[in-house]
Design an enzyme around this catalytic site. Sequence first.
Site, PDB file in Angstrom:
ATOM      1  N   CYS A  36      25.568  22.497  50.488  1.00 58.91           N
ATOM      2  CA  CYS A  36      24.260  21.888  50.760  1.00 58.91           C
ATOM      3  C   CYS A  36      24.372  20.378  50.811  1.00 58.91           C
ATOM      4  CB  CYS A  36      23.273  22.308  49.675  1.00 58.91           C
ATOM      5  SG  CYS A  36      23.864  21.906  48.019  1.00 58.91           S
ATOM      6  N   GLU A  55      15.945  23.657  44.734  1.00 59.62           N
ATOM      7  CA  GLU A  55      17.148  23.021  45.292  1.00 59.62           C
ATOM      8  C   GLU A  55      17.399  23.681  46.641  1.00 59.62           C
ATOM      9  OE1 GLU A  55      18.712  20.538  44.085  1.00 59.62           O
ATOM     10  OE2 GLU A  55      18.143  20.459  41.973  1.00 59.62           O
ATOM     11  N   LYS A 103      19.363  36.242  38.967  1.00 66.54           N
ATOM     12  CA  LYS A 103      19.707  37.055  40.137  1.00 66.54           C
ATOM     13  C   LYS A 103      20.600  36.237  41.068  1.00 66.54           C
ATOM     14  CE  LYS A 103      18.338  37.872  44.222  1.00 66.54           C
ATOM     15  NZ  LYS A 103      19.660  38.109  44.860  1.00 66.54           N
TER      16      LYS A 103
HETATM   17  P1  NAD Z   1      18.885  32.186  50.706  1.00 67.18           P
HETATM   18  O1  NAD Z   1      17.646  31.380  50.612  1.00 67.18           O
HETATM   19  O2  NAD Z   1      18.998  33.178  51.788  1.00 67.18           O
HETATM   20  O3  NAD Z   1      19.101  33.007  49.327  1.00 67.18           O
HETATM   21  C1  NAD Z   1      19.112  32.342  48.089  1.00 67.18           C
HETATM   22  C2  NAD Z   1      18.750  33.347  47.007  1.00 67.18           C
HETATM   23  O4  NAD Z   1      17.392  33.748  47.198  1.00 67.18           O
HETATM   24  C3  NAD Z   1      19.580  34.625  47.042  1.00 67.18           C
HETATM   25  O5  NAD Z   1      19.840  35.065  45.736  1.00 67.18           O
HETATM   26  C4  NAD Z   1      18.646  35.600  47.745  1.00 67.18           C
HETATM   27  O6  NAD Z   1      18.894  36.948  47.411  1.00 67.18           O
HETATM   28  C5  NAD Z   1      17.311  35.153  47.183  1.00 67.18           C
HETATM   29  N1  NAD Z   1      16.148  35.565  47.973  1.00 67.18           N
HETATM   30  C6  NAD Z   1      16.068  35.794  49.308  1.00 67.18           C
HETATM   31  N2  NAD Z   1      14.809  36.187  49.628  1.00 67.18           N
HETATM   32  C7  NAD Z   1      14.091  36.183  48.481  1.00 67.18           C
HETATM   33  C8  NAD Z   1      12.738  36.489  48.153  1.00 67.18           C
HETATM   34  N3  NAD Z   1      11.871  36.902  49.077  1.00 67.18           N
HETATM   35  N4  NAD Z   1      12.353  36.365  46.873  1.00 67.18           N
HETATM   36  C9  NAD Z   1      13.220  35.936  45.921  1.00 67.18           C
HETATM   37  N5  NAD Z   1      14.510  35.664  46.156  1.00 67.18           N
HETATM   38  C10 NAD Z   1      14.943  35.781  47.432  1.00 67.18           C
HETATM   39  O7  NAD Z   1      20.106  31.142  50.728  1.00 67.18           O
HETATM   40  P2  NAD Z   1      21.641  31.428  50.988  1.00 67.18           P
HETATM   41  O8  NAD Z   1      21.856  31.760  52.422  1.00 67.18           O
HETATM   42  O9  NAD Z   1      22.185  32.342  49.942  1.00 67.18           O
HETATM   43  O10 NAD Z   1      22.251  29.969  50.660  1.00 67.18           O
HETATM   44  C11 NAD Z   1      22.345  28.937  51.598  1.00 67.18           C
HETATM   45  C12 NAD Z   1      21.241  27.931  51.432  1.00 67.18           C
HETATM   46  O11 NAD Z   1      21.193  27.430  50.101  1.00 67.18           O
HETATM   47  C13 NAD Z   1      21.449  26.712  52.316  1.00 67.18           C
HETATM   48  O12 NAD Z   1      20.240  26.354  52.909  1.00 67.18           O
HETATM   49  C14 NAD Z   1      21.916  25.641  51.330  1.00 67.18           C
HETATM   50  O13 NAD Z   1      21.660  24.321  51.738  1.00 67.18           O
HETATM   51  C15 NAD Z   1      21.133  26.003  50.122  1.00 67.18           C
HETATM   52  N6  NAD Z   1      21.759  25.446  48.921  1.00 67.18           N
HETATM   53  C16 NAD Z   1      21.137  24.411  48.298  1.00 67.18           C
HETATM   54  C17 NAD Z   1      21.722  23.828  47.178  1.00 67.18           C
HETATM   55  C18 NAD Z   1      21.092  22.678  46.463  1.00 67.18           C
HETATM   56  O14 NAD Z   1      21.521  22.351  45.377  1.00 67.18           O
HETATM   57  N7  NAD Z   1      20.083  22.041  47.029  1.00 67.18           N
HETATM   58  C19 NAD Z   1      22.937  24.337  46.693  1.00 67.18           C
HETATM   59  C20 NAD Z   1      23.536  25.391  47.361  1.00 67.18           C
HETATM   60  C21 NAD Z   1      22.938  25.950  48.482  1.00 67.18           C
END
Ligand code: NAD
Length: 498
Positions: free
Chosen positions: A298, A264, A189
């Site tokens: 990130c 992550e 997803k």
């Molecule tokens: P997010 O947590 O809002 O969403 C990430 C994913 O989770 C999306 O696909 C979203 O639809 C899904 N999601 C949201 N609520 C959910 C739930 N209740 N159950 C299951 N899935 C759910 O993150 P974002 O805003 O898309 O991305 C930014 C964040 O990601 C930042 O904090 C960034 O640091 C982090 N990030 C981390 C890495 C890493 O490798 N550590 C890499 C890229 C981004």
Amino acid sequence: MTITDDTITLSRPHLAPRLLFIDGHWRESATRDRTDVIDPSTGSVLTTVAEAGPADIDAAVTAARTAFDDGRWSSLPGRERARILHRVGQLVRERADEIIAVESADVGKPVSLCRAVDVITAAEQYEYCSALAQTLSGSQRDTPLSAHAYTRREPLGVVAAITPFNFPLVLSSSKIAPALAAGNTVVHKPSEDTPLSALLMAEILTEAGLPPGVLNVVTGTGSTAGEALLQHAGVDKIAFTGSTAVGRHAAGVAGRNLVPVTMELGGNAAHIVFDDADIEKAIGAIIKGFVFNTGQFCMGGPRLLVARPLYETVLGILAQAVPGVPVGDPFDPTTVVGPMAGDRHVRKVEDYVDIALRDGGRIVAGGRRPDLSGTPLAGGSFYSPTVIADLPNTSRVVREEIFGPVLTVQPFDTEDDAIELANSTEYGLAAGLQTANVARAHRVAAKLHAGIVWVNDWAMLDPAIPFGGIGNSGFGREYGPEGLDSYTAVKSVVISLD
Ligand code: NAD
């Protein structure tokens, strides 16, 4: 709008409405609900995607379960899986222009960045994991038992791969490639904000010869599709990349269901400039560290810590250099900073800049949206690269993950002060330092709380080098053989010799 130079002729793609990819077929969601996908450069609708609900998630997990249980993928010899994964890498290279056009339009990523980083990294992920698939093996164990004992590395089953908006192609590849290399099946997803390259990759994996049901791609919101996938009893492993808040929730679900999980999560890395650093080189790394992917990275370096004797010098250079970083249309090959992924992301940055001003911050560069009125980009989600000095370490602007093109700059006095400031965060994903002193490089790298430390550059990443976080940045590692291991279980076989 088409922009041409010697190497690139890419235009915004015209995209047909997209469907879900389940069991090797493209289909509407059970509810037939659809969502607009917005081009963040212009604010216009690029296309629509199907919005998956619990029934679609159940169909996807069931397809992945069947594909795993009947062994159409897991029982193939590793070399055969490797052949298909390697072909995926080749197809990514062959279809690079098409992928770049989709990813750049969807995410707002500059085409130059997408070509140099995203597409290459995705291809290399599949190629590297193809090599790992051929070497996946257990080992014989010497034991005083009268037995022949050995281990096997076995796939886990159905992997739920959930990814964020900022690096859709790279992050889906970094989960799908190792999961498949180890013999698992996958339900992926992608983020609701940037779902398009995942669907294109489903097409490419099918073209490479992946059997139906082995990869399923479901688009939809986190609260509905993501939650249904997370909670599904048929999932054997959760591979999550996203915010710390959602990751905390996902880890809780994994804990209740006793499903292995890799997390992550967010980051807020410090980038330390010691007084013996090569300043010219350091400035390049500093700017790359906070404008890369419009700061939606990130592993960005948004907290700059500068040795006090160099503090005003570095601020002066940044004040000159940062306004010159080209911000604009991602389809212009000279653009370095494109839009953020949507207006809510820009508003979040604006809120942090307001807090910075209230906390006594000094805006050294940027601090506003660029003026693009009267251009086709007027409706886009742009923010100028911004440098803020003089903030106290207690400011939320320093302590929280902004996830935009914002750099805070703080001075320090001693090596110990620098380490203490760098580690004064709940996150622990990346860190970096600039120094000409080799002993200091090793000494400080060992003391920084982070999953990866860069010395004298930033964002040096490769599929062979593991990365991942500690603390609020999560746990588990992706990339490298360690990344593959997290998609396997070890089984011991002990055969009596009596
Ligand atoms: P997010 O947590 O809002 O969403 C990430 C994913 O989770 C999306 O696909 C979203 O639809 C899904 N999601 C949201 N609520 C959910 C739930 N209740 N159950 C299951 N899935 C759910 O993150 P974002 O805003 O898309 O991305 C930014 C964040 O990601 C930042 O904090 C960034 O640091 C982090 N990030 C981390 C890495 C890493 O490798 N550590 C890499 C890229 C981004």
